[in-house]
Write an enzyme that holds these catalytic residues in place. Sequence first.
Site, mmCIF file in Angstrom:
data_model
loop_
_atom_site.group_PDB
_atom_site.id
_atom_site.type_symbol
_atom_site.label_atom_id
_atom_site.label_comp_id
_atom_site.label_asym_id
_atom_site.label_seq_id
_atom_site.Cartn_x
_atom_site.Cartn_y
_atom_site.Cartn_z
ATOM 1 C CB THR A 15 -1.028 -0.210 1.402
ATOM 2 O OG1 THR A 15 -1.482 1.345 1.358
ATOM 3 C CG2 THR A 15 -0.095 -0.327 2.586
ATOM 4 C CG ASP A 16 -0.927 4.386 -0.983
ATOM 5 O OD1 ASP A 16 -1.209 4.821 0.140
ATOM 6 O OD2 ASP A 16 -1.483 5.444 -1.523
ATOM 7 C CE LYS A 71 -0.093 -4.913 3.320
ATOM 8 N NZ LYS A 71 -0.759 -5.938 2.875
ATOM 9 C CE1 TYR A 105 -3.081 -2.306 5.901
ATOM 10 C CE2 TYR A 105 -2.924 -0.072 5.401
ATOM 11 C CZ TYR A 105 -3.179 -1.754 4.658
ATOM 12 O OH TYR A 105 -3.633 -1.581 3.478
#
Length: 351
Positions: free
Chosen positions: A132-133, A164, A160
Amino acid sequence: MKGVEYLMNVLVTGGAGFIGSNFVFYMLNKYPDYRIVCLDLLTYAGNLSTLEPVMANPNFRFVKGDITDRELVTNLFKEERFNYVVNFAAESHVDRSIEDPGVFLKTNILGTQVLMDASRTYGVKRFHQVSTDEVYGDLPLDKTDLFFTEETPIHTSSPYSASKAAADLLVQAYNRTFNLPITISRCSNNYGPYQFPEKLIPLMISRALKDDSLPVYGKGQNVRDWLYVEDHCTAIDLILHRGKDGEVYNIGGHNERTNLEVVKTILKELDKPASLITYVKDRAGHDMRYAIDPSKTKRELGWEPTTLFDDGIKQTIKWYLDNRSWWENIINGDYQKYYTRMYGSREGATT
Ligand code: NAD
Ligand code: TYD
């Protein structure tokens, strides 16, 4: 799979969730000679009814299981001898990670490790990590010429995004140390069919349709860069087949909107009043702006997104109108408890 020769056997983890299910549909449709195996734990975010249209497809197999379950994962790899692995399985909601980080670390980091260990043992052609960015942290609102590139340093804000980012580093370490063939994609916020109604867009659509209040965090000025889910699927397809071993690819379509703009667009499309908007206490550590520079993915792989936000949001709203039973079934007792827990103490407090 005895007796049938498939060109490629692809493991899609988390395929009962939002993006994973869209990817399963996309792959089965595009590659009729591929076998797609979905491994999913069916957490609150996974929904077997989503996969109902493909359950009887002979090229598809669903396996209920946890990516952190080493024995199950190893046996599955031994049995299936996958060519490709695409890892979508994750705990994916920032607000839940603020409430309870533990399961994010377990699934997102340790689960990735278990999958990579099995990928090494059974020699996959490519392990693709869906990232994810959010691993890049955030950008200031007043510097609109700044974008995340693949060289932007990792700098996370939430449990979160930290989980990641940790997984991304581990994936790169497995590439360097063990020569595991890998790619990583870092995509901006997705929207489209089958998104769980805890995320901004489906939450606002489903609540507006019931004339419920629409909880906007803080002043609603945070910016997200929205991508229609099918455009994410086409990018992953290209990266999987043509991306270079060890590389990171950014995915995004330059569709930046403030949260308030998104909510107002939804209200307008549904012909609902702005008075439904309720400003609530801001998210802790709330990232201000995400904005992806996807030029490497465009240049090297020829990827182009095809859906502009103004069209995609209309299609998405139509999907939620046409598929009420899908999300109404989800908004059950547990969901109501979640909503009360998450928003009960926030309403009326705007700081
Ligand atoms: P989602 O929450 O809708 O789906 C996650 C799926 O993973 C669910 O089906 C769930 O049952 C499954 N799962 C969770 N824990 C598992 C475990 N331990 N073992 C097996 N399955 C498990 O998520 P999503 O929005 O579809 O996101 C998919 C991936 O894409 C995630 O890795 C996320 O970080 C990434 N991503 C999401 C977005 C976005 O906007 N939604 C943007 C960029 C990247
Ligand atoms: P979300 O869909 O949770 O995605 P992410 O946090 O991963 O970007 O939230 C998108 C934006 O919308 C984010 O800035 C938080 C905001 N938001 C609200 O204002 N109200 C809500 O009820 C939710 C769920 C999100």
